[in-house]
Motif scaffolding. Structure first.
Motif, PDB file in Angstrom:
ATOM      1  N   TYR A  99    -118.445  39.711  12.668  1.00 38.24           N
ATOM      2  CA  TYR A  99    -118.572  38.417  13.576  1.00 38.24           C
ATOM      3  C   TYR A  99    -116.904  38.233  14.038  1.00 38.24           C
ATOM      4  O   TYR A  99    -116.053  38.258  12.938  1.00 38.24           O
ATOM      5  CB  TYR A  99    -118.741  37.325  12.744  1.00 38.24           C
ATOM      6  CG  TYR A  99    -118.782  35.885  13.411  1.00 38.24           C
ATOM      7  CD1 TYR A  99    -119.276  35.827  14.647  1.00 38.24           C
ATOM      8  CD2 TYR A  99    -118.115  34.691  12.818  1.00 38.24           C
ATOM      9  CE1 TYR A  99    -119.063  34.672  15.414  1.00 38.24           C
ATOM     10  CE2 TYR A  99    -117.805  33.742  13.359  1.00 38.24           C
ATOM     11  CZ  TYR A  99    -118.176  33.436  14.778  1.00 38.24           C
ATOM     12  OH  TYR A  99    -118.134  32.306  15.220  1.00 38.24           O
ATOM     13  N   TYR A 104    -119.883  36.315  21.207  1.00 43.92           N
ATOM     14  CA  TYR A 104    -121.305  36.143  21.128  1.00 43.92           C
ATOM     15  C   TYR A 104    -122.271  36.559  22.471  1.00 43.92           C
ATOM     16  O   TYR A 104    -121.642  36.191  23.566  1.00 43.92           O
ATOM     17  CB  TYR A 104    -121.668  34.842  20.399  1.00 43.92           C
ATOM     18  CG  TYR A 104    -121.112  33.668  21.204  1.00 43.92           C
ATOM     19  CD1 TYR A 104    -122.036  33.263  22.092  1.00 43.92           C
ATOM     20  CD2 TYR A 104    -120.018  33.246  21.084  1.00 43.92           C
ATOM     21  CE1 TYR A 104    -121.485  32.030  22.951  1.00 43.92           C
ATOM     22  CE2 TYR A 104    -119.540  32.045  21.758  1.00 43.92           C
ATOM     23  CZ  TYR A 104    -120.293  31.754  22.670  1.00 43.92           C
ATOM     24  OH  TYR A 104    -119.744  30.306  23.224  1.00 43.92           O
ATOM     25  N   THR A 142    -128.136  43.761  12.301  1.00 45.02           N
ATOM     26  CA  THR A 142    -126.679  43.439  12.122  1.00 45.02           C
ATOM     27  C   THR A 142    -126.122  44.060  11.105  1.00 45.02           C
ATOM     28  O   THR A 142    -126.418  44.479   9.934  1.00 45.02           O
ATOM     29  CB  THR A 142    -126.819  41.986  11.326  1.00 45.02           C
ATOM     30  OG1 THR A 142    -127.596  41.015  12.359  1.00 45.02           O
ATOM     31  CG2 THR A 142    -125.433  41.309  11.334  1.00 45.02           C
ATOM     32  N   SER A 150    -129.541  34.948   8.969  1.00 46.91           N
ATOM     33  CA  SER A 150    -128.496  33.610   9.386  1.00 46.91           C
ATOM     34  C   SER A 150    -129.083  33.301  10.716  1.00 46.91           C
ATOM     35  O   SER A 150    -129.340  33.956  11.524  1.00 46.91           O
ATOM     36  CB  SER A 150    -127.216  34.178   9.413  1.00 46.91           C
ATOM     37  OG  SER A 150    -126.364  33.464  10.331  1.00 46.91           O
ATOM     38  N   ASP A 152    -127.091  32.772  13.091  1.00 44.81           N
ATOM     39  CA  ASP A 152    -126.066  33.421  13.901  1.00 44.81           C
ATOM     40  C   ASP A 152    -126.938  34.656  14.679  1.00 44.81           C
ATOM     41  O   ASP A 152    -126.474  35.278  15.740  1.00 44.81           O
ATOM     42  CB  ASP A 152    -124.964  33.920  13.538  1.00 44.81           C
ATOM     43  CG  ASP A 152    -124.090  32.617  13.003  1.00 44.81           C
ATOM     44  OD1 ASP A 152    -124.047  31.715  13.739  1.00 44.81           O
ATOM     45  OD2 ASP A 152    -123.623  32.449  11.912  1.00 44.81           O
ATOM     46  N   ASN A 153    -127.617  35.439  13.918  1.00 45.00           N
ATOM     47  CA  ASN A 153    -128.563  36.575  14.628  1.00 45.00           C
ATOM     48  C   ASN A 153    -129.949  36.002  14.140  1.00 45.00           C
ATOM     49  O   ASN A 153    -130.417  36.156  13.141  1.00 45.00           O
ATOM     50  CB  ASN A 153    -127.991  37.738  13.914  1.00 45.00           C
ATOM     51  CG  ASN A 153    -126.771  38.559  14.301  1.00 45.00           C
ATOM     52  OD1 ASN A 153    -125.988  37.878  14.902  1.00 45.00           O
ATOM     53  ND2 ASN A 153    -126.914  39.736  14.307  1.00 45.00           N
ATOM     54  N   VAL A 214    -124.328  37.753  17.106  1.00 42.77           N
ATOM     55  CA  VAL A 214    -122.766  37.673  17.277  1.00 42.77           C
ATOM     56  C   VAL A 214    -122.316  39.113  16.711  1.00 42.77           C
ATOM     57  O   VAL A 214    -121.024  39.156  16.695  1.00 42.77           O
ATOM     58  CB  VAL A 214    -122.138  36.725  16.077  1.00 42.77           C
ATOM     59  CG1 VAL A 214    -122.714  35.041  16.421  1.00 42.77           C
ATOM     60  CG2 VAL A 214    -122.824  36.651  14.709  1.00 42.77           C
TER      61      VAL A 214
END
Length: 293
Positions: A99, A104, A142, A150, A152-153, A214
């Motif tokens: 990250y 992103y 990821t 997460s 975020d993904n 991300v």
């Protein structure tokens, strides 16, 4: 129907949500949005948005993409009220093993369609069953050390389905998929109700999906469709649709009594089967099947 409270600002700007509930006509509408940001490489946030007009009829389709340095995303949506099928496919990719703040990508995809059928049949009411399915796949990859579940993904999916007098079948909040293994999903819908000749049955489907990434790759593919899979009407019933082709694969039930031309074909087939069985029985030295009965 599309609910105003469920609409995103960019969909309102496109005119996709400022409308009344679907009427008795085949309608199809889509909206797509992608975004990417890579501030560390000097390329700021970029976004692309597209959608079908609020008066979209029968078929609507859109595809957009966005690229910013090492971050990119794409989004596709189509709705075909002629065929009773919706498709959505979107993804985001960031060329980074970890990250990085300001890097992103992501996208959103929304599709809706509706259509109706008018029932034709005997005077006596009967039970009808309507079915649909939402199915597809997702892949969230990821790389280490960011390879754990997460937001975020992730993929977030929200759907609604309604047919006839049914309650609204919908996701209880967002359905989420997280890192780090691919998977598939299949969500069936079924509703049975009493129907009478002259009834109008309305179908409405809505699907909204978001992806965010991300690091690595996040993909969602509902190209295996959100579709109507069955219209099981009482014996003797058929229907007419509100648009050429809509739900045409579920036409009137076939008659159980062959037509005169069909009788000739059936007789020919039975004669061939009988002759074959006689030959087999003779070769084996046994009593022919047709004579043993």
């Amino acid at each position: 129907m599309i609910h105003l409270q469920a609409c995103r600002p960019y969909l309102l700007a496109l005119g996709l949500c400022a409308m009344s509930p679907f009427g008795h006509a085949a309608l199809a509408q889509v909206g797509v949005r992608t975004f990417a940001s890579d501030t560390p490489s000097g390329i700021d946030f970029t976004v692309n948005t597209a959608g079908s007009p609020a008066t979209g009829f029968a078929v609507a389709s859109r595809s957009v993409s966005a690229v910013a340095g090492n971050a990119s995303s794409y989004s596709q949506a189509s709705a075909d009220a002629h065929g009773g099928v919706m498709r959505e496919k979107l993804g985001a990719e960031v060329a980074a093993s970890r990250y990085v703040i300001g890097r992103y990508g992501g996208g959103s995809s929304t599709a809706a369609m509706s259509g109706s059928i008018n029932l034709v049949g005997p005077a006596a009411p009967g039970l009808a069953t309507f079915t649909a399915v939402l199915e597809g796949s997702y892949n969230i990859f990821t790389p280490a050390p960011f390879d754990y579940p997460s937001l975020d993904n992730s993929v977030s999916m929200n759907y609604t389905f309604r047919v006839g007098d049914s309650p609204e079948f919908h996701s209880a909040g967002d359905v989420r998929y997280f890192c780090c293994t691919p998977g598939t999903f299949s969500i069936p819908f079924s509703w049975t109700q009493m129907v009478s000749a002259g009834d109008s049955i309305l179908f409405s489907l809505y699907l909204d999906v978001d992806v965010l990434n991300v690091a690595g790759l996040t993909e969602f593919d509902a190209s295996n469709t959100f579709k109507i899979t069955g219209v099981d009407l009482p014996s003797g019933y058929s229907f007419t649709s509100d648009a050429d082709g809509f739900l045409s694969e579920f036409g009137a039930p076939l008659s159980s009594v062959p037509e005169p031309a069909s009788w000739w074909l059936v007789g020919l087939g039975l004669t061939a089967i009988t002759a074959t069985r006689r030959r087999v029985g003779t070769r084996q030295g046994s009593v022919p099947l047709t004579e043993a009965v």
